[in-house]
Design an enzyme around this catalytic site. Sequence first.
Site, PDB file in Angstrom:
ATOM      1  N   ASP A 121      38.747  37.243  42.004  1.00  0.00           N
ATOM      2  CA  ASP A 121      39.965  37.349  42.786  1.00  0.00           C
ATOM      3  C   ASP A 121      39.829  36.619  44.128  1.00  0.00           C
ATOM      4  OD1 ASP A 121      42.599  38.538  43.263  1.00  0.00           O
ATOM      5  OD2 ASP A 121      41.572  39.742  44.775  1.00  0.00           O
TER       6      ASP A 121
ATOM      7  N   GLU B 193      40.626  32.700  40.432  1.00  0.00           N
ATOM      8  CA  GLU B 193      41.992  33.070  40.844  1.00  0.00           C
ATOM      9  C   GLU B 193      42.312  32.244  42.082  1.00  0.00           C
ATOM     10  OE1 GLU B 193      44.613  33.983  43.142  1.00  0.00           O
ATOM     11  OE2 GLU B 193      43.609  35.883  43.584  1.00  0.00           O
TER      12      GLU B 193
ATOM     13  N   ASP C 279      50.567  41.615  39.383  1.00  0.00           N
ATOM     14  CA  ASP C 279      51.236  41.831  40.668  1.00  0.00           C
ATOM     15  C   ASP C 279      52.649  41.252  40.707  1.00  0.00           C
ATOM     16  OD1 ASP C 279      49.142  43.218  41.850  1.00  0.00           O
ATOM     17  OD2 ASP C 279      48.234  41.434  42.713  1.00  0.00           O
TER      18      ASP C 279
END
Length: 394
Positions: free
Chosen positions: A116, A163, A216
């Site tokens: 991430d 990411e 998200d």
Amino acid sequence: LAGAVDYYKAVQFFFYTQWNALKAYANGKGVRLVGDIPIYVSPDSSDLWTHPELFQTDGQMHLTQVAGCPPDAFAADGQLWGNPLYDWPVHKATGFAWWKQRMKHATSIYDVVRIDHFRGIESYWSIPAVNKTARKGHWVKGPGMKLVGAIQKAYPDIAFIAEDLGFLTPEVLQLVEDSGWPGMKVLEFAFDPREPSNYLPHKYGENCICYTGTHDNETLRQWCAGISPESDAYARDYLGISKADDLAKAIIEAGAGSKAKLFVAQMQDYLGLGGEARMNEPGTLKPENWRWRMLPGQASEELAQEIDTESHEKAENFSFSKCQIPIGAELEYYADPSLKCTVVGDRKVEYQGKEMSLTALAKLLSGKKYSVAGPRFFKYKGEWLNDIRARMGF
């Protein structure tokens, strides 16, 4: 604290017992699990508690700098996350030992690891811990390829995803390229009529993962219902569909047909669900966050066949010659290496005296009712065929 520690030990014991059983079951069905690892840890984490020297503190467990994002069009004051920032020179001096341990655990419970906020490895937004907003932070260089190289050297056989969403500078894009790890392409970010987007499918290379949206984002149906008339018209024109056609379905088909090495759609998107099924809304503590579950009866035979057609068409494009796998090469079935087949043509294998496609053999060995993406069920010289295809660039 003994009682509390013992309680969480027990909880973790039961969790990992169940998780390992689930992972074994999924792997046995030809499904690999992608796990997300956040770049930062929590301010009240055991990581900071046990190794404060690895973070930017005053030596007394008090944070001096914290993580966040700078101001942008969506947040005038930026985002103040409050996570501890790493003391990168200390990590470098240890050969990134803590990171290697962290990745060792992640690779033990996931088949693929998504890192991430990958851009934070190139440079990160540093905010004084006493500040109430992220406005007065500043950019600081991260470890870059030194950390990435250490991870790759320690775990050469593990697949990683970078990411790489957010504010991307040329330096961040270069780091993604240098790492060799696939980045992310999110289709909900693609259709902005004001300017061409790098998330449009025709701009993809092969070394990326295409998503309708992440956990998200809004569900695709919710997103389609909420975009401007201009964005709706732009998307339909790009996809070649009329006002009467299903935009969400067309976007899924575009992602599945892209060059990306992997396409990911949330089940909510395949089911055509709206905002009631959104997985998470970042920055909120809504009780419905992370609560959506697919219920028995929501999936159907028709949906299974639709998804099957998409994956089957992409799987059948696999070419042994393009992957430089010669005629006569032996392939191993991942769940049982003793089960082998022999390459007998550019798109054909032989198994127990019968010639068939790789997809047909995968369906036979896995016991699946529907055809499956054959390249993800077999290995050549220990390497997944899908990974070989991506490495060869098609």
